[in-house]
Design a protein around this motif. Structure first.
Motif, PDB file in Angstrom:
ATOM      1  N   ARG A  39      34.874  31.807  38.969  1.00 31.60           N
ATOM      2  CA  ARG A  39      36.247  31.379  39.216  1.00 31.60           C
ATOM      3  C   ARG A  39      37.136  32.604  39.001  1.00 31.60           C
ATOM      4  NH1 ARG A  39      39.660  26.573  36.245  1.00 31.60           N
ATOM      5  NH2 ARG A  39      41.675  27.584  36.506  1.00 31.60           N
ATOM      6  N   LEU A  40      37.876  32.968  40.044  1.00 31.45           N
ATOM      7  CA  LEU A  40      38.771  34.109  39.968  1.00 31.45           C
ATOM      8  C   LEU A  40      40.214  33.635  40.021  1.00 31.45           C
ATOM      9  CD1 LEU A  40      37.018  36.572  42.476  1.00 31.45           C
ATOM     10  CD2 LEU A  40      36.661  36.361  40.012  1.00 31.45           C
ATOM     11  N   GLU A  41      41.061  34.278  39.231  1.00 29.82           N
ATOM     12  CA  GLU A  41      42.487  33.967  39.214  1.00 29.82           C
ATOM     13  C   GLU A  41      43.265  35.207  39.632  1.00 29.82           C
ATOM     14  OE1 GLU A  41      43.647  32.085  35.585  1.00 29.82           O
ATOM     15  OE2 GLU A  41      41.966  30.681  35.651  1.00 29.82           O
ATOM     16  N   ALA A  42      44.558  35.042  39.869  1.00 28.45           N
ATOM     17  CA  ALA A  42      45.398  36.151  40.303  1.00 28.45           C
ATOM     18  C   ALA A  42      45.170  37.357  39.401  1.00 28.45           C
ATOM     19  CB  ALA A  42      46.860  35.735  40.301  1.00 28.45           C
ATOM     20  N   GLY A  43      44.923  38.496  40.037  1.00 26.26           N
ATOM     21  CA  GLY A  43      44.656  39.733  39.310  1.00 26.26           C
ATOM     22  C   GLY A  43      43.184  40.039  39.138  1.00 26.26           C
ATOM     23  N   ASP A  44      42.316  39.029  39.255  1.00 24.37           N
ATOM     24  CA  ASP A  44      40.872  39.252  39.144  1.00 24.37           C
ATOM     25  C   ASP A  44      40.345  39.858  40.444  1.00 24.37           C
ATOM     26  OD1 ASP A  44      40.958  38.069  36.635  1.00 24.37           O
ATOM     27  OD2 ASP A  44      40.173  36.129  37.331  1.00 24.37           O
TER      28      ASP A  44
END
Length: 181
Positions: A145-150
């Motif tokens: 799971r990636l979030e903003a900035g990842d």
């Protein structure tokens, strides 16, 4: 195709190397007057002379024959990006085109959408960063799971897919080398 000014290219490479006309002529074993005529466009060098000049300047011979890149062709305005929509996914090309060895694009993935039904692979190595929202990326058998900035690096031929099972769109900026969309 435009006329290519070989003389101007010879002069540009000579100056970049810090050679005077006399120094280059001596290294290339041609007369200074011949070099002057070539640089001013008054004489067309033979292939042999181009090879000798290329060796003296430590550049590939073909570099004299390449068309100049127009700098305005390198700029992509945000309002004039090339866009493509494939099954709800949208792609905007950030790089000017697919020529060269690198392409960069922005992929927008709406909620409850994935990039493909199954994991896919391609020859291009990819690096991506999540600009907005969150998204799942599947790499072989693993899920992240990636979030903003990842960000993530996807090696060439690694099976992968993107999946947005969240309630907001996800925006991913990615580069691929060589270009393979």
């Amino acid at each position: 195709m435009e006329n290519i000014d070989i003389g101007k290219k010879v002069e540009k490479f000579r100056k970049a190397k810090g050679f005077s006309s006399r120094e280059l002529a001596k290294i290339a074993e041609i007369t200074p007057s011949m070099l002057s005529q070539i640089e001013r466009g008054l004489a067309n060098p033979s292939i042999q002379t181009l090879k000798v000049l290329a060796k003296a300047l430590d550049v590939p011979t073909f570099s004299f024959l390449l068309e100049e890149t127009k700098t305005e062709d390198l700029v992509v305005r945000s309002h004039s990006r090339k866009k493509m929509v494939v099954e709800n996914l949208s792609y905007e090309l950030v790089s000017p085109d697919f020529s060269g060895t690198l392409a960069t694009a922005i992929m927008t993935v709406p909620p409850n959408t994935s990039s493909s039904e199954k994991l896919l692979e391609h020859k291009g190595e990819e690096v991506a960063i999540v600009i907005e929202g969150k998204i799942k990326v599947f790499l072989d058998r693993e899920e992240y799971r990636l979030e903003a900035g990842d960000s993530v690096k996807i090696p060439a031929y690694m099976k992968h897919k993107w999946e947005n099972s969240f309630t907001e769109k996800a925006v991913i900026l990615f580069s691929v080398t060589p270009p393979a969309f």
